[in-house]
Scaffold this motif. Structure first.
Motif, PDB file in Angstrom:
ATOM      1  N   SER A  17       0.827  -1.198   0.000  1.00  9.98           N
ATOM      2  CA  SER A  17       0.000   0.000   0.000  1.00  9.98           C
ATOM      3  C   SER A  17       0.869   1.260   0.000  1.00  9.98           C
ATOM      4  O   SER A  17       0.566   2.234  -0.692  1.00  9.98           O
ATOM      5  CB  SER A  17      -0.943   0.008   1.203  1.00  9.98           C
ATOM      6  OG  SER A  17      -0.218  -0.094   2.407  1.00  9.98           O
ATOM      7  N   TRP A  18       1.954   1.235   0.771  1.00 13.70           N
ATOM      8  CA  TRP A  18       2.838   2.411   0.828  1.00 13.70           C
ATOM      9  C   TRP A  18       3.500   2.668  -0.515  1.00 13.70           C
ATOM     10  O   TRP A  18       3.650   3.821  -0.928  1.00 13.70           O
ATOM     11  CB  TRP A  18       3.897   2.223   1.917  1.00 13.70           C
ATOM     12  CG  TRP A  18       3.331   2.378   3.283  1.00 13.70           C
ATOM     13  CD1 TRP A  18       2.832   1.381   4.082  1.00 13.70           C
ATOM     14  CD2 TRP A  18       3.153   3.584   4.003  1.00 13.70           C
ATOM     15  NE1 TRP A  18       2.375   1.901   5.255  1.00 13.70           N
ATOM     16  CE2 TRP A  18       2.565   3.261   5.245  1.00 13.70           C
ATOM     17  CE3 TRP A  18       3.446   4.909   3.737  1.00 13.70           C
ATOM     18  CZ2 TRP A  18       2.263   4.213   6.203  1.00 13.70           C
ATOM     19  CZ3 TRP A  18       3.141   5.862   4.700  1.00 13.70           C
ATOM     20  CH2 TRP A  18       2.555   5.514   5.900  1.00 13.70           C
ATOM     21  N   MET A  21       0.935   4.307  -2.775  1.00 17.96           N
ATOM     22  CA  MET A  21       0.756   5.723  -2.461  1.00 17.96           C
ATOM     23  C   MET A  21       1.933   6.549  -2.980  1.00 17.96           C
ATOM     24  O   MET A  21       1.736   7.651  -3.496  1.00 17.96           O
ATOM     25  CB  MET A  21       0.612   5.912  -0.951  1.00 17.96           C
ATOM     26  CG  MET A  21      -0.641   5.335  -0.372  1.00 17.96           C
ATOM     27  SD  MET A  21      -0.648   5.515   1.415  1.00 17.96           S
ATOM     28  CE  MET A  21      -1.410   3.988   1.908  1.00 17.96           C
ATOM     29  N   PHE A  25       0.594   9.394  -5.590  1.00 22.36           N
ATOM     30  CA  PHE A  25       0.482  10.786  -5.135  1.00 22.36           C
ATOM     31  C   PHE A  25       1.103  11.791  -6.101  1.00 22.36           C
ATOM     32  O   PHE A  25       0.429  12.726  -6.529  1.00 22.36           O
ATOM     33  CB  PHE A  25       1.025  10.961  -3.725  1.00 22.36           C
ATOM     34  CG  PHE A  25       0.071  10.517  -2.646  1.00 22.36           C
ATOM     35  CD1 PHE A  25      -1.287  10.661  -2.786  1.00 22.36           C
ATOM     36  CD2 PHE A  25       0.555   9.961  -1.482  1.00 22.36           C
ATOM     37  CE1 PHE A  25      -2.170  10.251  -1.802  1.00 22.36           C
ATOM     38  CE2 PHE A  25      -0.316   9.554  -0.482  1.00 22.36           C
ATOM     39  CZ  PHE A  25      -1.675   9.700  -0.644  1.00 22.36           C
ATOM     40  N   THR A  47      -7.479  12.226  -3.030  1.00 19.53           N
ATOM     41  CA  THR A  47      -6.566  11.739  -1.991  1.00 19.53           C
ATOM     42  C   THR A  47      -7.177  10.548  -1.253  1.00 19.53           C
ATOM     43  O   THR A  47      -6.515   9.531  -1.033  1.00 19.53           O
ATOM     44  CB  THR A  47      -6.239  12.859  -0.989  1.00 19.53           C
ATOM     45  OG1 THR A  47      -5.681  13.969  -1.685  1.00 19.53           O
ATOM     46  CG2 THR A  47      -5.266  12.387   0.068  1.00 19.53           C
ATOM     47  N   LEU A  51      -5.766   6.618  -1.063  1.00 21.12           N
ATOM     48  CA  LEU A  51      -5.503   5.954   0.216  1.00 21.12           C
ATOM     49  C   LEU A  51      -6.347   4.691   0.381  1.00 21.12           C
ATOM     50  O   LEU A  51      -5.834   3.628   0.741  1.00 21.12           O
ATOM     51  CB  LEU A  51      -5.767   6.915   1.378  1.00 21.12           C
ATOM     52  CG  LEU A  51      -4.819   8.097   1.516  1.00 21.12           C
ATOM     53  CD1 LEU A  51      -5.340   9.078   2.559  1.00 21.12           C
ATOM     54  CD2 LEU A  51      -3.430   7.631   1.872  1.00 21.12           C
ATOM     55  N   VAL A  55      -4.928   0.667   0.294  1.00 24.49           N
ATOM     56  CA  VAL A  55      -5.094  -0.236   1.430  1.00 24.49           C
ATOM     57  C   VAL A  55      -5.960  -1.435   1.048  1.00 24.49           C
ATOM     58  O   VAL A  55      -5.656  -2.575   1.421  1.00 24.49           O
ATOM     59  CB  VAL A  55      -5.683   0.520   2.636  1.00 24.49           C
ATOM     60  CG1 VAL A  55      -6.060  -0.426   3.758  1.00 24.49           C
ATOM     61  CG2 VAL A  55      -4.687   1.555   3.132  1.00 24.49           C
TER      62      VAL A  55
END
Length: 87
Positions: A17-18, A21, A25, A47, A51, A55
């Motif tokens: 997930s990170w 992002m 982004f 946004t 997110l 996830v």
């Protein structure tokens, strides 16, 4: 939204997930902010879509570290656990 779907696909394919992002982004937030004329509601919606999609895709991915650890902790096979996590 489209940002949710794209983020979910990327997170499912990569298992992070990170990382999703980090990819999404800079590529999506700035252009969507400029295209909307600085509309804060659209910016926050995009946004939130990134997110949530990141996830959700990470949670359902069979190569995610948290999915693997959860299946090990519950003593079930990885694919059975993934089937229960799919949306």
């Amino acid at each position: 939204t489209l940002s949710f779907i794209i983020a979910m696909i990327i997170a499912f394919a990569t298992g992070t997930s990170w990382g999703t992002m980090t990819i999404m982004f800079p590529l999506v937030l700035v252009p969507s902010y400029e295209a909307s004329g600085g509309n804060a509601n659209i910016f926050y919606g995009v946004t939130a879509g990134i997110l949530a999609g990141a996830v959700a895709g990470d949670h359902a991915s069979p190569i995610s570290d948290t999915t693997i650890l959860a299946s090990m902790a519950s003593e079930c096979t990885l694919l059975n656990h993934v089937k229960t996590q799919a949306p």
